[in-house]
Structures are given as structure tokens and as C-alpha cells.
Design an enzyme around this catalytic site. Structure first.
Site, PDB file in Angstrom:
ATOM      1  N   ASP A 136      11.951  -6.430   3.884  1.00  0.00           N
ATOM      2  CA  ASP A 136      10.632  -6.470   4.505  1.00  0.00           C
ATOM      3  C   ASP A 136      10.128  -7.848   4.898  1.00  0.00           C
ATOM      4  O   ASP A 136       9.160  -7.947   5.651  1.00  0.00           O
ATOM      5  CB  ASP A 136       9.595  -5.830   3.564  1.00  0.00           C
ATOM      6  N   TYR A 181       4.265   1.468   3.273  1.00  0.00           N
ATOM      7  CA  TYR A 181       4.123   1.113   1.867  1.00  0.00           C
ATOM      8  C   TYR A 181       3.098   0.009   1.656  1.00  0.00           C
ATOM      9  O   TYR A 181       2.914  -0.850   2.519  1.00  0.00           O
ATOM     10  CB  TYR A 181       5.460   0.659   1.279  1.00  0.00           C
TER      11      TYR A 181
HETATM   12 CU   LIG Z   1       9.307   4.590  -2.607  1.00  0.00          CU
END
Ligand SMILES: [Cu+2]
Ligand SMILES: *[C@@H]1O[C@H](CO)[C@@H](O)[C@H](O)[C@H]1NC(C)=O
Ligand SMILES: *[C@@H]1O[C@H](CO)[C@@H](O)[C@H](O)[C@H]1NC(C)=O
Ligand SMILES: *[C@@H]1O[C@H](CO)[C@@H](O)[C@H](O)[C@H]1NC(C)=O
Ligand SMILES: *[C@@H]1O[C@H](CO)[C@@H](O)[C@H](O)[C@H]1NC(C)=O
Ligand SMILES: *[C@@H]1O[C@H](CO)[C@@H](O)[C@H](O)[C@H]1NC(C)=O
Ligand SMILES: *[C@@H]1O[C@H](CO)[C@@H](O)[C@H](O)[C@H]1NC(C)=O
Ligand SMILES: *[C@@H]1O[C@H](CO)[C@@H](O)[C@H](O)[C@H]1NC(C)=O
Ligand SMILES: *[C@@H]1O[C@H](CO)[C@@H](O)[C@H](O)[C@H]1NC(C)=O
Length: 821
Positions: A431, A518
Site C-alpha cells: 500500500d 481499508y
Molecule cells: Cu482483511
């Protein structure tokens, strides 16, 4: 996480949350009761005001050091407010590159005609532009001389990454530009620890590239395929989709799965509903993006209805000829508020009455100070910095004036998926490509951090945000107690009764990194006993795929057409530990078993099995790698061999890891080389300025030949005895999704953490000096049940602003039976 343009863009779920909040707070109390509550709170408000005015007076007329600290704090951090950007910012050794420095750097580079720099807001993939600018930290030795021995101020310079799409051989180059502020050089970084001329095909995605995806790829696909999309899913992609729209996601493909020099990505469509990562469809297409000219990008394979087609035209032709299976999925009928994937309140609402949840407050205002980037809290002091690429880094962490760690920071977040369909099975995310410094912002007071927290804005340069930008409420700092005694003892009985207790009161520095679906909540926690803890938990939305029976073994079917895939979360951290200086050593203390003859035993069986400690000093980097082994429980100890206490114990800190995870991909296979750090739960290296990070923004693409190869940091196998040591910690967990992960995965039960905690470092627990402790002693030692004194070490006895509770004093004055019986 699923990758698409919101990897780079702001997303606006807050308004939805606020909407739903309004709903939650609708009044359900009888009107009269409501009124009473309001009046009650008003009175309390006035009381609070009076009390704080009184405290203000006390602060001025007394002069104990703690109270002065309170006073100072007030003038520094304003509640509910972020600090205004100061015109004349103090520039320390750890200060991130400032706005005026950014301007100088850009100006200096633009003057060099051979660089042909474009403005990132108008650049194309085949242009040159500056992608990121951040501080190039001065060599540690120089910084320490400056900090500890009044050495000269180290030269300040910047680390600048330049995308050179206009080069004959397109490349990303990493420069050092300095000295700041009066720049005289910009040269290619010279280090063997990372590549500094990076093949263009492994560059991180950028706004510049996404603009081309929007202009050169998506309209082409949409124009040809919209009729199929509408027939299959009842929605279309593009400007004319009305209220039934599709959104795209992107899976960049790691070079491990491509021919040398290629750059490709899978794209797929999902309904543009709250939230689209839970609304995937089975239309995926592969785009060859190797050419630097986006008009030459090509849609290659297409995956539709579990079938792979060689081209979009082939699919469309067969679709029209009715020679293939077709997907028929109706557009979700429910209103968005009713979708199981939305964050609106639904179900049988609770609580029934409008009574607020418990919360914390600071009775006397903040007890920490923030001066420039330096935070002082009780015995702690540290400096924070927000890098555009790495995100939050803490430096020069001192406890009682002694440096415990030079740097503490997160290095990478990786999420590795498994699936049957191409776009989902190629999901290997590192990320940091999304630039962590830009992913942290918008912390909501009262939810993400206490409403009394200090919220800090940050300012950084990235091309993805069109230049030097401010990100509001990017981090928060607050003191809290975690409602757990740090220590306590209740000695009861007829003689020797006493009670001593102290809450685990600590200072938290919190960021929340939102990467598309997320949200990673990361806390750096400073405890009063000299321990510093780093904690990460994930929440937010799952990434998911279109359900087919072939996906069954890769995840959980969470709705009719949706499977959420098994995935592995991995987090990597750097802890540059310094115990009483930089000459440190690392040992493991392993729990062994011994079979010992009991010479004093009179039993016929005169041996017994017990455990013992085996201390093992690690001499080299490769011998110090920690792979968790259940058969050999271990303590991980960092010590200064020259600093022993009078009992012979080496002064040390212990690293405690809570969140180990086994990497199941074989070494050197596929994506694995990009996260070679995940081979070890912990590794120790000799500190080198060149080995600054364990990962890089290229990790998502570079597995074929990683730009930063952590394994190489170990392979030179340096001596690590009495050297400056850096500890690298991997935390991780596998996620097998479940239906309750809709709409969001909870942080509950998902915390991973590690802690640096003193180990024979202090003669006694440093929290013994905390005036937050309470001691209760019987008034008469021989009659412990007949009353006891409360010792508060001159701290105020409690402000009853929120609710009147019986004071401990009252409760205990004539009977302490409940405590000591
Ligand atoms: Cu997860
Ligand atoms: C201009 O940039 C080039 C690299 O593109 C470099 O070789 C050259 O030294 C730079 N010139 C100056 C004056 O900095
Ligand atoms: C940079 O240049 C300015 C203007 O020429 C000068 O005033 C300043 O002292 C210089 N700063 C340094 C650190 O050399
Ligand atoms: C890189 O640094 C080394 C050692 O400082 C030096 O010998 C070498 O010439 C440098 N290379 C370049 C390309 O500047
Ligand atoms: C999709 O198809 C339906 C039914 O034929 C039609 O009413 C609608 O306009 C189409 N949508 C778009 C955006 O063209
Ligand atoms: C269509 O789907 C059926 C059932 O899944 C399968 O048996 C058949 O082979 C498929 N046909 C084609 C052309 O893929
Ligand atoms: C421990 O030692 C005794 C005496 O040598 C032996 O009889 C016994 O089997 C040993 N036990 C184990 C578990 O090794
Ligand atoms: C430890 O102390 C001894 C004696 O003072 C000295 O010779 C040695 O260099 C020191 N070692 C370290 C690692 O500081
Ligand atoms: C405690 O005892 C004293 C003396 O008997 C009495 O005056 C006082 O009210 C009592 N306090 C409480 C809280 O019961």
C-alpha cells in the site's frame, strides 16, 4: 484493498456517517425527561467553567513543576483546533520539507532545461514531473552529534523522485537536492542499498496515469461494452449512466507475473453503491500499459461470466451471436440506506433511551506539550514527522532524558489475496504506493480520537495531490487511561492491609491510514512505566469478487453474487533501538527444558524436569533473524553490555511481539521477493543510513527485481555485537471473511502490536514516581477495617463534571470493609 483512482483521491464517506449520526441521535425520550437532562447538563457546564477558572488561579499562584506544565500546555495546544501554520516554522533536523523549501527545489529543478519538468496537474505519462519530495534525513552519526554534543547543524537536503516519461529510456530517478535552503546541487542518489534509477514499468501509480486511464482506456471499453454491461448488470459505465452507474477497480500486476519490462493491470467493474468494493461484477479486462504513450495502451484479455476471451471484440462478437453464457444480475433493488453494504443505521435501534455513551475527558486540560514537532509528556519526549511516502515517523524517543529509540515507524502495509478470477488472484498490494502521508487525514473528533485530543494538520508535496498540500486532522495526540490498572495490589487481612494502584495512563499518537476500502488505525503509545507500544488494527470495507463455485475454496460467500476472499495482512515496522548509546547487542533468552537430578530427594524417582533460561548472544545479522518456533519460546533482548547495574544485569529493553504471522508464499516465488521482510517475524541489522526503509513505493510492481530488497540488508551478514542496531518487526494476520464483516470489518479482536519495554533498565518501575497513583492505608494498622486514609499525592480529588459519584474519601472514611475484608 482494491486499487483504483481513489487510491489517490479523497473519498467522502464522512457525510454519510454524519447523516446516519443524525438518525441515531433522534430523540426518543419523553419530552419532560429531555428537558430535565438539558438543564442538568447546563448546570454541570457552569460548574466546569468555575472549576477551570479556579484551577487557572491556582496554577498562577503556586509553582510546582507539574502545574507549570499544565499552564504551558494550555497556551500551546488548543482543543478542537489544529495549529495554524506558522509563517516562520522552526526547522529542526527531523522537520519535513517545508513549503518554501519545496518552492526552491521545484524552481531549482525547473531551471535545468534538460529535466524538461512539467507541472503534475497537466503532465501526461510521457512527461517528466516531480512525484514526491521529502526530507533526506542527515546521517545518524551527524544528527546524534548535533543533538547530544552540540555538533554542527547537519546539512539539510531533500529526497526527490522524478518520473521521466519523456526520457529516451523512460525511468524514475531518485535525486538528492541540497543544501537547503540555498540549493547548489541535485544529483542522482548514489547507494547500493536501493536502485535509484528505476525501470519505468515498476513506477507507482500516479494521478497523471489515472487521468490517462480515464481518457484513453475507460471510454473505449465503455463505448463498446456498455450495451453488454447494461444487459448483464442493469448499469453502465461513463457519463450517461444516470442513477445506475458502474465504478472501476484496478489490480496492478506485479512484474513477477509479466514478461520483462511490461506494465499491465486488470480492471474490473462494480456497482457504484455504498460501498463499491462489496459490489463486484464479473467483467474484468487486462490492459497493457507498457507504452509510455497512453493512446497505445491496449485492452487485451477480457474475463466475463467465468470465461477468458482473447479480446474485447471476440467477447462482443460471441455475445451478440449468443454462443456464450451470459451473466444476468439485476441492479440492486434496495434503497442505498437499506443495502447491507451501507453504513446507515438499520435494524432494531439501540439503546432505547437517548443516553450518551461513557467517554473520557481531561479534568484539567492537556498534560503534554507540543512545541514545533516535539512532544513532551511526563518522562517522555519525542519528535514526529510525516513523510509523504512512509507516513508517520517518530524520532529521538527519550524517556527520562535517555534515548530509547532513534526512529519508530511503519514501513509497509501489504495485503495478499487468493482467488480464482484473474483480477482478484493478482491482488498483491503493497500500500505504500498510495503514499501513506497522503492517506492520513480527516480524523473525526469523538470517534477516531477523543474530542479533547490535539488534532494536527500536515503539509507535504506529492504529484498525486497536485503539489504541496495541507491535509487536515492527519494525526491526533491525546492522553488517555485505558481503564486497566497498570499495577495494583490489595493486601488484605488483619495485619499489613494496604492498597496501591495506578491506572495505565498513557499518551497516544494516532493516525488512520485509509487506502480505498481499508482503514488502518495505528497507535504509538507511551506508557508511564517506560514502555512504548505500537499497535495496528484494520477496519473499513472488504475487497471482494463475483461469486462463482470456482471461488469457493478462496473465501466466504457473503451474498448471492459476492465472495470475499481469503487474504493475508502484513505490516512492517522499523525500530531503531538505542540503549544507553548506540553500542548495543541482541540476545535471545530461550526457555529450555532440563532433566535434573534432585540430590535431596528421598523419593525413588530422584530427578525432575523443569525449565531454564538459555541466553544466546547473536553475533551476525543472519543468525539474529527471528522465525517464531513454538518449541523454543524466546525473549528478544537489546542490551548495552557496558551498562550493567550493580547486580550484574545488563541494562536492556525487551521487544515483545503480539501478532506474528506465517508467510505461506515460498521464498522467491511470485510477489514474495517484494516483501522479503515478511520471511521473518523480526530481524536485526546494523544501522546504515542507506538502509533507511525496508520497502518502497515500487514494491507492488517490482518483485522481479526489488528496488529495496530487505533480504540484502541481511545477506552481508554484518557483525551486530556492540553495534548500532535496528530491529525490523513484521506483524500480520490472515483474514477469512465472514458475513458479519458486512458492512465493515471490526477492529475488535484484530489488534496487532509490539512493545519495547524496559528490561533491567531501571532499578525499579519508573511509574513509582507517578502522582496519578493512589495509596490507601488503614488509619490504624491494627484495625484495618475501621477506616482508612486516601493518599493522592496532592492531586485534585476529582472534578465531578459529568456525573456525581461518591468520592473514595467518603466511601472509605468510616468503613473500608469492602476493600480489606
Ligand atoms: Cu482483511
Ligand atoms: C541537469 O540535470 C541533469 C540530469 O537530467 C544532470 O545530469 C545535470 O547535472 C543537471 N544540471 C545541473 C546544472 O544541475
Ligand atoms: C541563503 O541565501 C540567502 C539570500 O542569499 C541568505 O540570506 C542566507 O543566509 C542563505 N542561507 C544559508 C543557510 O546559506
Ligand atoms: C558513489 O559513491 C562512491 C563512494 O562514495 C564513489 O566511489 C562513486 O564514484 C560514486 N558513484 C557515482 C556514480 O557517483
Ligand atoms: C439500460 O437498459 C435499459 C433497458 O433497456 C434502458 O431503459 C436504459 O436506458 C439503459 N441504460 C442506459 C444508461 O442506457
Ligand atoms: C455455460 O455454463 C454451463 C453451466 O455452467 C456450462 O456447462 C457450459 O459449458 C457453459 N458454456 C460455455 C459455452 O461456456
Ligand atoms: C530424566 O532422567 C532420568 C535419569 O537419568 C531418566 O530415567 C528419565 O527417563 C529422564 N526423563 C526424561 C523425560 O528425559
Ligand atoms: C566498554 O567499556 C570498555 C572499558 O571501558 C571499553 O573498552 C569498550 O570499548 C566499551 N565497549 C563498548 C561497546 O562501549
Ligand atoms: C464518619 O464518622 C464520623 C464520626 O462518627 C461522622 O461524623 C461522619 O459523618 C461519618 N462519615 C460518613 C461519610 O459516614
Amino acid at each position: 484493498m482494491a486499487a483504483q483512482d481513489s487510491f489517490l483521491n479523497e473519498r467522502s464517506s464522512l457525510t454519510e456517517e454524519q447523516k446516519s449520526k443524525g438518525f441515531v441521535y433522534r430523540n426518543e425520550l419523553p419530552r419532560a425527561y429531555r428537558k430535565r437532562l438539558t438543564i442538568h447538563y447546563c448546570i454541570i457546564g457552569v460548574l466546569c467553567l468555575v472549576i477551570s477558572i479556579l484551577i487557572g488561579v491556582i496554577v498562577i499562584i503556586t509553582s510546582s513543576p507539574d502545574q507549570i506544565l499544565v499552564e504551558k500546555t494550555r497556551s500551546h495546544s488548543k482543543r478542537h483546533h489544529t495549529r495554524p501554520s506558522e509563517a516562520k516554522k522552526h526547522i529542526g533536523v527531523f522537520t519535513e520539507i517545508t513549503e518554501s523549501e519545496t518552492q526552491s527545489i521545484i524552481k531549482y529543478l525547473k531551471v535545468n532545461a534538460s529535466l524538461q519538468l512539467s507541472d503534475p496537474t497537466t503532465a501526461r505519462p510521457n512527461s517528466n514531473f516531480v512525484h514526491t519530495i521529502e526530507l533526506k534525513l542527515a546521517p545518524k552519526e551527524q544528527v546524534l552529534k548535533y543533538l547530544d554534543h552540540d555538533g554542527p547543524t547537519p546539512v539539510r537536503s531533500a529526497f526527490v523522485s522524478i518520473f521521466k516519461g519523456a526520457s529516451v529510456t523512460p525511468v524514475v530517478e531518485e535525486y538528492e537536492v541540497g543544501p537547503l535552503p540555498n540549493i547548489t546541487y541535485a544529483h542522482l542518489l548514489n547507494t547500493t542499498s536501493r536502485k535509484t534509477r528505476i525501470p519505468f514499468n515498476v513506477r507507482p501509480f500516479s494521478m497523471v496515469e489515472f487521468r490517462s486511464i480515464y481518457t484513453d482506456i475507460l471510454p473505449v471499453v465503455a463505448k463498446k461494452a456498455n450495451f453488454l454491461l447494461n444487459e448483464s448488470y442493469g448499469a453502465e459505465f461513463g457519463k450517461h449512466c444516470g442513477d445506475r452507474c458502474l465504478k472501476f477497480s484496478m489490480t496492478p500486476i506485479s512484474s513477477a507475473y509479466l514478461a520483462k519490462g511490461e506494465r499491465k493491470a486488470w480492471f474490473w467493474f462494480a456497482y457504484d453503491l455504498e460501498f463499491y468494493t462489496l459490489h463486484p461484477l464479473d467483467f474484468q479486462f487486462l490492459v497493457d500499459m507498457t507504452d509510455i504513450n497512453p493512446s497505445n495502451w491496449q485492452v487485451q484479455s477480457v474475463w466475463y461470466c467465468s470465461t477468458l476471451f482473447d479480446s474485447l471484440d471476440e467477447l462482443l462478437e460471441k455475445y451478440r451471436q449468443n454462443t456464450i453464457n451470459k451473466t444476468r444480475v439485476p441492479y440492486p433493488a434496495a434503497k442505498e440506506e437499506e443495502l447491507l453494504t451501507s453504513l446507515h443505521l438499520r435494524g432494531d435501534a439501540f439503546p432505547k433511551l437517548n443516553l450518551e455513551a461513557p467517554r473520557q475527558f481531561e479534568p484539567n486540560g492537556p498534560r503534554y506539550t507540543i512545541e514545533d514537532d516535539e512532544v513532551t509528556y511526563m518522562q517522555w519526549k519525542f519528535t514526529y514527522k510525516m513523510s509523504p511516502t512512509i507516513g508517520l515517523q517518530l524520532f529521538n524517543i527519550r524517556f527520562k532524558g535517555e534515548r530509547i529509540a532513534y526512529e519508530l515507524s511503519m514501513q509497509e502495509i501489504a495485503v495478499l489475496y487468493a482467488a480464482n478470477s484473474p483480477a482478484s488472484s493478482m491482488l498483491y498490494f503493497a500500500d505504500s504506493a498510495g503514499l501513506f502521508g497522503t492517506r492520513t487525514r480527516g480524523l473525526l473528533p469523538g470517534v477516531d480520537c477523543p474530542d479533547y485530543a490535539h488534532f494536527q494538520d500536515i503539509e507535504i508535496y506529492t504529484s498525486n495531490n497536485g503539489g504541496y498540500r495541507r491535509f487536515e486532522k492527519a494525526m491526533c495526540i491525546f492522553e488517555q487511561n485505558n481503564l486497566m490498572p497498570l499495577r495494583r495490589h490489595r493486601a488484605y487481612g488483619k495485619i499489613g492491609a494496604f492498597y496501591g494502584g495506578l491506572l495505565d495512563i498513557n499518551l497516544v499518537v494516532r493516525i488512520v491510514i485509509s487506502v480505498i476500502n481499508y482503514d488502518y488505525v495505528t497507535d504509538f503509545i507511551f506508557h508511564t512505566n517506560g514502555a512504548v507500544e505500537v499497535k495496528v488494527a484494520s477496519t473499513g470495507y472488504l475487497a471482494s469478487g463475483f461469486y462463482t463455485p470456482a471461488e469457493e475454496q478462496y473465501g466466504t460467500r457473503i451474498r448471492e453474487n459476492v465472495i470475499a476472499h481469503l487474504h493475508h495482512h502484513l505490516f512492517h515496522f522499523k525500530a531503531d533501538i538505542d540503549i544507553k548509546g548506540t553500542a548495543n547487542r541482541f540476545s535471545t533468552w530461550t526457555i529450555k527444558t532440563e532433566n535434573k537430578t534432585d540430590e535431596w530427594s528421598s523419593a525413588p524417582q530422584n530427578w525432575h524436569i523443569q525449565t531454564k533460561i538459555k541466553k544466546s548472544l547473536k553475533h551476525s545479522e543472519l543468525s539474529a533473524v527471528h522465525k517464531y518456533n513454538f518449541n523454543h519460546p524466546k525473549y528478544l533482548i537489546f542490551s548495552n553490555a557496558n551498562q550493567t547495574d550493580k547486580l550484574g544485569n545488563q541494562k536492556s529493553y525487551r521487544l515483545k511481539i503480539n501478532g506474528i504471522s506465517k508467510m505461506k508464499l515460498p521464498r522467491d516465488q511470485g510477489f514474495e521477493p517484494s516483501v522479503s521482510w515478511s520471511r521473518y517475524q523480526m530481524a536485526v541489522t546494523k544501522q546504515k543510513d542507506s538502509e533507511y526503509t525496508s520497502s518502497s513505493v515500487y514494491a507492488m510492481w517490482d518483485a522481479r527485481d526489488p528496488v529495496v530488497n530487505f533480504q540484502k540488508y541481511l545477506d552481508d551478514n554484518e557483525n551486530i555485537v556492540d553495534e548500532d542496531l535496528v530491529s525490523w518487526i513484521t506483524l500480520g494476520t490472515y483474514h477469512i471473511p465472514q458475513t458479519e464483516h458486512m458492512p465493515n470489518t471490526p477492529t475488535v479482536g484484530g489488534h496487532l502490536s509490539f512493545m519495547l519495554t524496559p528490561f533491567n533498565y531501571f532499578e525499579e518501575d519508573p511509574s513509582m514516581s507517578s502522582r496519578d497513583a493512589i495509596r490507601i492505608s488503614p488509619k490504624d494498622k491494627t484495625r484495618p477495617l475501621d477506616g482508612a486514609n486516601v493518599e493522592r499525592y496532592d492531586m485534585p480529588a476529582g472534578t465531578s463534571c459529568v456525573k456525581d459519584t461518591e468520592s473514595l474519601e467518603n466511601m472509605l472514611t468510616n468503613s473500608s470493609r469492602f476493600l480489606f475484608f
